[in-house]
Design a protein around this motif. Structure first.
Motif, mmCIF file in Angstrom:
data_model
loop_
_atom_site.group_PDB
_atom_site.id
_atom_site.type_symbol
_atom_site.label_atom_id
_atom_site.label_comp_id
_atom_site.label_asym_id
_atom_site.label_seq_id
_atom_site.Cartn_x
_atom_site.Cartn_y
_atom_site.Cartn_z
ATOM 1 N N ILE A 250 34.033 40.796 36.321
ATOM 2 C CA ILE A 250 35.284 40.820 36.268
ATOM 3 C C ILE A 250 36.586 39.895 36.640
ATOM 4 O O ILE A 250 37.631 39.732 35.961
ATOM 5 C CB ILE A 250 35.433 42.625 37.163
ATOM 6 C CG1 ILE A 250 34.567 43.412 36.534
ATOM 7 C CG2 ILE A 250 36.938 43.012 36.380
ATOM 8 C CD1 ILE A 250 34.641 44.244 36.262
ATOM 9 N N LYS A 251 36.189 39.290 37.896
ATOM 10 C CA LYS A 251 37.239 38.966 38.387
ATOM 11 C C LYS A 251 37.694 37.016 37.377
ATOM 12 O O LYS A 251 38.392 36.520 37.092
ATOM 13 C CB LYS A 251 37.084 37.874 39.870
ATOM 14 C CG LYS A 251 37.501 39.334 40.572
ATOM 15 C CD LYS A 251 36.784 39.163 41.979
ATOM 16 C CE LYS A 251 37.093 37.951 43.229
ATOM 17 N NZ LYS A 251 36.499 37.773 44.727
ATOM 18 N N LYS B 239 47.121 44.580 39.067
ATOM 19 C CA LYS B 239 47.129 44.630 37.705
ATOM 20 C C LYS B 239 45.735 44.998 37.124
ATOM 21 O O LYS B 239 45.315 44.581 36.659
ATOM 22 C CB LYS B 239 47.007 42.680 37.047
ATOM 23 C CG LYS B 239 47.629 41.631 37.875
ATOM 24 C CD LYS B 239 48.260 40.599 37.418
ATOM 25 C CE LYS B 239 49.232 39.699 37.681
ATOM 26 N NZ LYS B 239 49.963 40.197 39.390
ATOM 27 N N GLY C 232 40.436 39.993 35.846
ATOM 28 C CA GLY C 232 40.897 40.570 36.795
ATOM 29 C C GLY C 232 40.771 39.745 37.893
ATOM 30 O O GLY C 232 40.437 40.558 38.695
ATOM 31 N N ILE D 125 40.801 42.564 41.193
ATOM 32 C CA ILE D 125 39.643 44.015 41.681
ATOM 33 C C ILE D 125 39.961 44.125 42.896
ATOM 34 O O ILE D 125 40.469 45.554 43.082
ATOM 35 C CB ILE D 125 39.617 44.186 40.701
ATOM 36 C CG1 ILE D 125 38.759 45.216 40.502
ATOM 37 C CG2 ILE D 125 37.547 42.933 40.651
ATOM 38 C CD1 ILE D 125 37.316 45.597 39.324
ATOM 39 N N ALA E 36 39.425 43.236 30.638
ATOM 40 C CA ALA E 36 38.428 42.329 31.322
ATOM 41 C C ALA E 36 37.087 42.770 31.310
ATOM 42 O O ALA E 36 35.555 42.259 31.027
ATOM 43 C CB ALA E 36 38.567 41.873 33.152
ATOM 44 N N THR F 51 51.023 48.079 35.733
ATOM 45 C CA THR F 51 50.255 47.195 36.920
ATOM 46 C C THR F 51 51.602 46.865 37.718
ATOM 47 O O THR F 51 51.695 46.656 38.169
ATOM 48 C CB THR F 51 50.075 45.796 35.081
ATOM 49 O OG1 THR F 51 48.537 45.760 34.696
ATOM 50 C CG2 THR F 51 50.563 44.245 36.120
ATOM 51 N N ASP G 79 45.026 44.378 33.595
ATOM 52 C CA ASP G 79 43.856 43.193 32.959
ATOM 53 C C ASP G 79 42.541 42.984 33.282
ATOM 54 O O ASP G 79 41.676 42.317 32.430
ATOM 55 C CB ASP G 79 44.890 41.576 33.913
ATOM 56 C CG ASP G 79 46.371 41.420 33.293
ATOM 57 O OD1 ASP G 79 46.983 42.067 31.921
ATOM 58 O OD2 ASP G 79 46.618 40.186 34.108
ATOM 59 N N VAL G 80 42.819 44.022 34.379
ATOM 60 C CA VAL G 80 41.202 44.263 34.558
ATOM 61 C C VAL G 80 40.368 45.362 33.389
ATOM 62 O O VAL G 80 39.025 44.892 33.537
ATOM 63 C CB VAL G 80 40.868 45.572 36.205
ATOM 64 C CG1 VAL G 80 39.412 45.939 36.118
ATOM 65 C CG2 VAL G 80 41.622 44.522 37.299
#
Lengths: 305, 183
Positions: free
Chosen positions: B23-24, B93, B28, B31, B100, B85, B96-97
């Motif tokens: 995810i990162k 955010k 994202g 997270i 992702a 967000t 965005d997570v």
């Protein structure tokens, strides 16, 4: 004579293909305000940020970057009248300027079509061009058909102002830009509880489950009614306009509730206020009217027919 | 207040430790800053009408419950309005997570057929909402515009560009019809 400001005109999909009245009204309004719009030949879908950004980030950014490179060829800023297109192009432009890994991946894709993202241009929304480049005073001076007594409910939508820390446009809890522009026409601002709520269409939700998307929209309409109603809803986004306009036909079908709001893009509102006849840009071609075989509520909109 | 219904404990037999890292990497990065305050879900217009719970998805992701996250139909109820967000006190955010996690879901074959069709339209016409009927051209003429706008609808070479890009990123394979869909 000072040089007229010029923008590359990014049309996107919904404006030219479903709500051409917005495209025409924009051409009239920009000309009235001495701003040039240049064709962006061969521009594609932005591509839709919540849709393609949700599917595959690199592909989303590469197609967006291809669009950006069309403008980079001569260096004029881009302007677009869609919150979604604005988000895709602005975000991609920003991310590509700040994320080297992404830029490398994107330029590897662009190499296949002999293009390269250079990061030399800015992306604006019509709202930026109107508010910052033309300015409120110039707009006020152009108004020859004041919208006196016309009650305007606003739907700013999401992707012009959010994420606020990244876009740095305005406070997304208390936005004022769309309101300031709308008020130059002399209309009356109608506050309502859910003004800042999403229309429901974004993020691929309209495609995933239209009834959920429409449930958002219905809540917005009910919120406007609870505030005493409005003569028109004004938005800076054609996807929101589609959801709010055609959405009324769909809400009737899915929920059995009938709403009859006239929904105008900010360009269409300004075209009316600047004295253009609604037939000059085809206000009555909105899909709500085409499908219901109805017309705008001319009198409520302050138009004599 | 507790629910009258008995809730089974969350099974963490096979947590996927790689999921958070994925995810990162996929968009994202923040997270792990989440401290589960729930501001995201409290601000969420999708959560107000569906079982989409941003906080819950983030918690599950942090616990390594990959399958539960990527296979949940409600993952696709976020309209990406970014209200969460803008309000998140930890700058997670969350939008965005979610995007992702959606990217990972699509990679692993979880994609709605309707979404696949929209993606295919862009590869076929250059536009998610194409000028695909004569009546749309007539509508343009009615408002006093040329019937075909100067975008990919007029320039087929633009479509060829998009196809080349999609080939390079393997997006074409990702969104092509799978055998079982063709029945």
């Amino acid at each position: 004579m000072p040089k007229r400001p010029a923008f590359y005109h990014f049309l996107g999909c919904i404006i030219p293909h479903r709500y051409p009245s917005i495209e025409k009204a924009t051409r009239l309004v920009f000309e009235d305000l001495d701003m040039d719009l240049l064709d962006m030949e061969g521009a594609t879908c932005c591509p839709a940020p919540g849709v393609f950004g949700s599917f595959e980030r690199i592909t989303w950014a590469t197609i967006a970057a291809r669009n950006l490179t069309i403008a980079e060829e001569t260096g004029h800023p881009i302007t677009t009248g869609c919150n979604g297109c604005f988000a895709s192009l602005w975000d991609a432009n920003y991310e590509l300027k700040h994320d080297e890994d992404l830029r490398e991946a994107v330029n590897a894709g662009l190499k296949e079509i002999d293009r390269e993202f250079k990061g030399t241009i800015e992306v604006t929304h019509y709202v930026d061009a109107l508010y910052n480049t033309a300015g409120l005073e110039k707009m006020r001076k152009r108004v020859v058909r004041p919208m006196k007594g016309v009650r305007m409910a606003l739907h700013p939508g999401c992707h012009f102002m959010r994420p606020k820390l990244l876009k740095k446009k305005e406070d997304s809890e208390r936005p004022h830009i769309l309101k300031d522009i709308s008020l130059t026409t002399g209309g009356e601002y109608v506050p309502y509880k859910d003004e800042l709520m999403c229309c429901g269409a974004g993020g691929a939700v309209r495609t995933a489950d239209i009834k959920i998307a429409l449930d958002f929209t219905k809540q917005k309409f009910e919120s406007i009614q609870a505030a005493g109603g409005a003569d028109m809803i004004v938005t800076p986004c054609p996807f929101c306009e589609l959801q709010l306009d055609l959405g009324q036909v769909e809400i009737e079908k899915h929920f059995g509730v009938k709403f009859e709001f006239d929904v105008l893009h900010i360009s269409e509102l300004l075209a009316l206020a600047f004295g253009h006849d609604p037939d000059e840009f085809g206000l009555d071609t909105h899909l709500q009217y085409m499908q219901r075989k109805t017309e705008p509520h001319w009198e409520q909109l302050g138009i004599k027919r | 207040m507790t629910s009258a219904e008995e809730k089974p404990p969350i099974v963490l037999d096979e947590p996927d430790r790689e999921f958070v890292e994925m995810i990162k990497r996929t968009g994202g990065p923040n997270i792990q800053s989440c401290y589960q305050c729930g501001t995201c879900s409290g601000s969420c217009p999708a959560g107000a009408r569906t079982n989409f719970l941003v906080r819950g998805i983030i918690r599950k992701a942090l616990l390594g419950m990959k399958q539960e996250c990527i296979s949940a139909p409600e993952l696709w109820y976020c309209t990406t309005c970014y209200t969460c967000t803008d309000r998140c006190p930890q700058d997670v955010k969350p939008t965005d997570v979610i995007k992702a996690i959606r990217n990972i879901a699509v990679q692993e074959g979880y994609m709605l057929q309707n979404h696949q069709k929209v993606a295919q339209k862009v590869l076929e016409t250059g536009h998610a909402v194409p000028l695909d009927k004569e009546s749309w051209q007539k509508l343009r003429e009615k408002v006093g515009l040329e019937p075909i706008p100067p975008n990919a609808s007029r320039f087929p070479e633009a479509i060829a560009d998009v196809v080349k890009i999609a080939k390079k990123t393997h997006f074409d394979k990702l969104v092509e019809d799978k055998d079982e869909d063709e029945e």
